[in-house]
Design a protein around this motif. Structure first.
Motif, mmCIF file in Angstrom:
data_model
loop_
_atom_site.group_PDB
_atom_site.id
_atom_site.type_symbol
_atom_site.label_atom_id
_atom_site.label_comp_id
_atom_site.label_asym_id
_atom_site.label_seq_id
_atom_site.Cartn_x
_atom_site.Cartn_y
_atom_site.Cartn_z
ATOM 1 N N ALA A 221 0.842 -1.198 0.000
ATOM 2 C CA ALA A 221 0.000 0.000 0.000
ATOM 3 C C ALA A 221 0.878 1.248 0.000
ATOM 4 O O ALA A 221 1.997 1.238 0.524
ATOM 5 N N LEU A 222 0.345 2.313 -0.569
ATOM 6 C CA LEU A 222 1.072 3.580 -0.621
ATOM 7 C C LEU A 222 0.670 4.524 0.501
ATOM 8 O O LEU A 222 1.370 5.496 0.770
ATOM 9 N N SER A 223 -0.463 4.253 1.148
ATOM 10 C CA SER A 223 -0.957 5.115 2.218
ATOM 11 C C SER A 223 -1.872 4.293 3.121
ATOM 12 O O SER A 223 -2.342 3.219 2.715
ATOM 13 N N PRO A 224 -2.158 4.787 4.316
ATOM 14 C CA PRO A 224 -3.098 4.076 5.193
ATOM 15 C C PRO A 224 -4.469 3.891 4.552
ATOM 16 O O PRO A 224 -5.111 2.855 4.735
ATOM 17 N N GLN A 225 -4.932 4.884 3.783
ATOM 18 C CA GLN A 225 -6.227 4.784 3.121
ATOM 19 C C GLN A 225 -6.206 3.675 2.064
ATOM 20 O O GLN A 225 -7.149 2.886 1.942
ATOM 21 N N HIS A 226 -5.110 3.616 1.322
ATOM 22 C CA HIS A 226 -4.932 2.566 0.330
ATOM 23 C C HIS A 226 -4.935 1.197 1.003
ATOM 24 O O HIS A 226 -5.563 0.251 0.531
ATOM 25 N N ALA A 227 -4.250 1.107 2.144
ATOM 26 C CA ALA A 227 -4.186 -0.149 2.891
ATOM 27 C C ALA A 227 -5.577 -0.594 3.341
ATOM 28 O O ALA A 227 -5.929 -1.778 3.257
ATOM 29 N N THR A 228 -6.372 0.350 3.810
ATOM 30 C CA THR A 228 -7.727 0.035 4.263
ATOM 31 C C THR A 228 -8.565 -0.548 3.137
ATOM 32 O O THR A 228 -9.272 -1.549 3.307
ATOM 33 N N ILE A 229 -8.469 0.061 1.958
ATOM 34 C CA ILE A 229 -9.247 -0.420 0.807
ATOM 35 C C ILE A 229 -8.773 -1.806 0.388
ATOM 36 O O ILE A 229 -9.587 -2.691 0.078
ATOM 37 N N LEU A 230 -7.450 -2.016 0.381
ATOM 38 C CA LEU A 230 -6.920 -3.326 0.008
ATOM 39 C C LEU A 230 -7.445 -4.421 0.933
ATOM 40 O O LEU A 230 -7.806 -5.514 0.493
ATOM 41 N N ARG A 231 -7.508 -4.117 2.218
ATOM 42 C CA ARG A 231 -8.042 -5.109 3.165
ATOM 43 C C ARG A 231 -9.523 -5.357 2.901
ATOM 44 O O ARG A 231 -10.000 -6.490 3.003
ATOM 45 N N ARG A 232 -10.249 -4.301 2.578
ATOM 46 C CA ARG A 232 -11.694 -4.443 2.344
ATOM 47 C C ARG A 232 -11.988 -5.289 1.111
ATOM 48 O O ARG A 232 -13.010 -5.990 1.067
ATOM 49 N N VAL A 233 -11.104 -5.240 0.113
ATOM 50 C CA VAL A 233 -11.362 -6.024 -1.096
ATOM 51 C C VAL A 233 -10.782 -7.433 -0.999
ATOM 52 O O VAL A 233 -10.878 -8.215 -1.942
ATOM 53 N N GLY A 234 -10.135 -7.745 0.147
ATOM 54 C CA GLY A 234 -9.728 -9.131 0.359
ATOM 55 C C GLY A 234 -8.273 -9.425 0.609
ATOM 56 O O GLY A 234 -7.912 -10.587 0.839
ATOM 57 N N ALA A 235 -7.400 -8.427 0.576
ATOM 58 C CA ALA A 235 -5.983 -8.683 0.856
ATOM 59 C C ALA A 235 -5.822 -9.162 2.301
ATOM 60 O O ALA A 235 -6.381 -8.561 3.223
ATOM 61 N N HIS A 236 -5.072 -10.236 2.483
ATOM 62 C CA HIS A 236 -4.925 -10.821 3.810
ATOM 63 C C HIS A 236 -3.828 -10.152 4.628
ATOM 64 O O HIS A 236 -3.871 -10.149 5.853
ATOM 65 N N HIS A 237 -2.825 -9.632 3.947
ATOM 66 C CA HIS A 237 -1.729 -8.953 4.642
ATOM 67 C C HIS A 237 -1.299 -7.762 3.807
ATOM 68 O O HIS A 237 -1.040 -7.908 2.601
ATOM 69 N N VAL A 238 -1.227 -6.578 4.431
ATOM 70 C CA VAL A 238 -0.883 -5.354 3.711
ATOM 71 C C VAL A 238 0.318 -4.701 4.389
ATOM 72 O O VAL A 238 0.379 -4.613 5.614
ATOM 73 N N VAL A 239 1.273 -4.256 3.588
ATOM 74 C CA VAL A 239 2.437 -3.546 4.120
ATOM 75 C C VAL A 239 2.519 -2.160 3.504
ATOM 76 O O VAL A 239 2.087 -1.947 2.368
ATOM 77 N N LEU A 240 3.053 -1.227 4.290
ATOM 78 C CA LEU A 240 3.327 0.124 3.814
ATOM 79 C C LEU A 240 4.834 0.335 3.935
ATOM 80 O O LEU A 240 5.307 0.864 4.949
#
Length: 222
Positions: free
Chosen positions: A106-125
């Motif tokens: 993810a490029l930002s916390p907002q991006h990370a939130t959306i990635l999790r909502r669409v199904g990503a199991h683990h997100v890094v910034l």
């Protein structure tokens, strides 16, 4: 004839920019069979000799991913750099394909939130996490720093002078500082687990756990 890798030994990295490319090379070094995919032919060509498989493809195209066998993998990394829309669409598509373990950058916390909502199991910034890591290291007291969650970190630090000569029981660390000393390393020795009777001496190296503020305060004691 070479053994075909098991599904968990094969991984696709979608996006071969600085993050995805470096990750793909490291995974290859660790013995994974890496499929590197990018819409831009330049990074694909650059990694063609190092990775097991590479392909130029639109990662938001379901048919393209199916043809490359991405839907059959247990692990897929979305390492797409600057195109946030493509990153989100790709993660969403992988979810629809039933990929069991989706990791995403993810490029930002907002991006990370959306990635999790669409199904990503683990997100890094990566940029944010590296910035935070460097901020903790810049004091010189903290030699290494790993954050597992917003309220839990591990830090490697030299024993503060304020606690030299005391046992962990005497210090009442949790009540006084809100931290736990997990391990200790004497000069010339290896790290060992601590007990309540462990005494801290000058030159000791400590592994300290707790919330970030408490760990920072303990590690920077005078």
């Amino acid at each position: 004839m070479a053994r075909k890798p098991a599904p968990h030994e094969r991984i696709a990295v979608l996006g071969l920019g600085r993050f995805g490319g470096s990750l793909a090379l490291e995974l290859t070094f660790q013995g994974w069979e890496v499929i590197g995919i990018d819409a831009d032919p330049r990074p694909v060509q650059a990694h063609a000799d190092a990775l097991a498989h590479t392909a130029v493809a639109d990662t938001t195209d379901e048919e393209a991913l199916r043809q490359l066998g991405v839907h059959e993998l247990t692990n897929v990394v979305v390492g797409i750099g600057t195109d946030i829309q493509a990153s989100i669409m790709t993660a969403s598509l992988l979810t629809d394909l039933g990929v069991p373990h989706i990791l995403a950058k993810a490029l930002s916390p907002q991006h990370a939130t959306i990635l999790r909502r669409v199904g990503a199991h683990h997100v890094v910034l990566p940029e944010q996490e590296m910035g935070e890591r460097m901020a903790h290291l810049v004091t010189g007291q903290i030699l290494n720093f790993i954050q597992f969650d917003d309220d839990y970190v591990l830090a490697k630090t030299r024993a503060p002078e304020a606690v030299i000569g005391q046992t962990l029981a005497d210090m009442e660390l949790r009540g006084t500082y809100g931290v736990t000393v997990m391990s200790i390393k004497r000069p010339g020795e290896r790290f060992t687990h601590t007990t309540a009777a462990t005494t801290i001496y000058a030159g000791d190296m400590l592994i300290v756990a707790g919330d970030p503020r408490s760990v920072q305060a303990f590690c920077t004691l005078p």
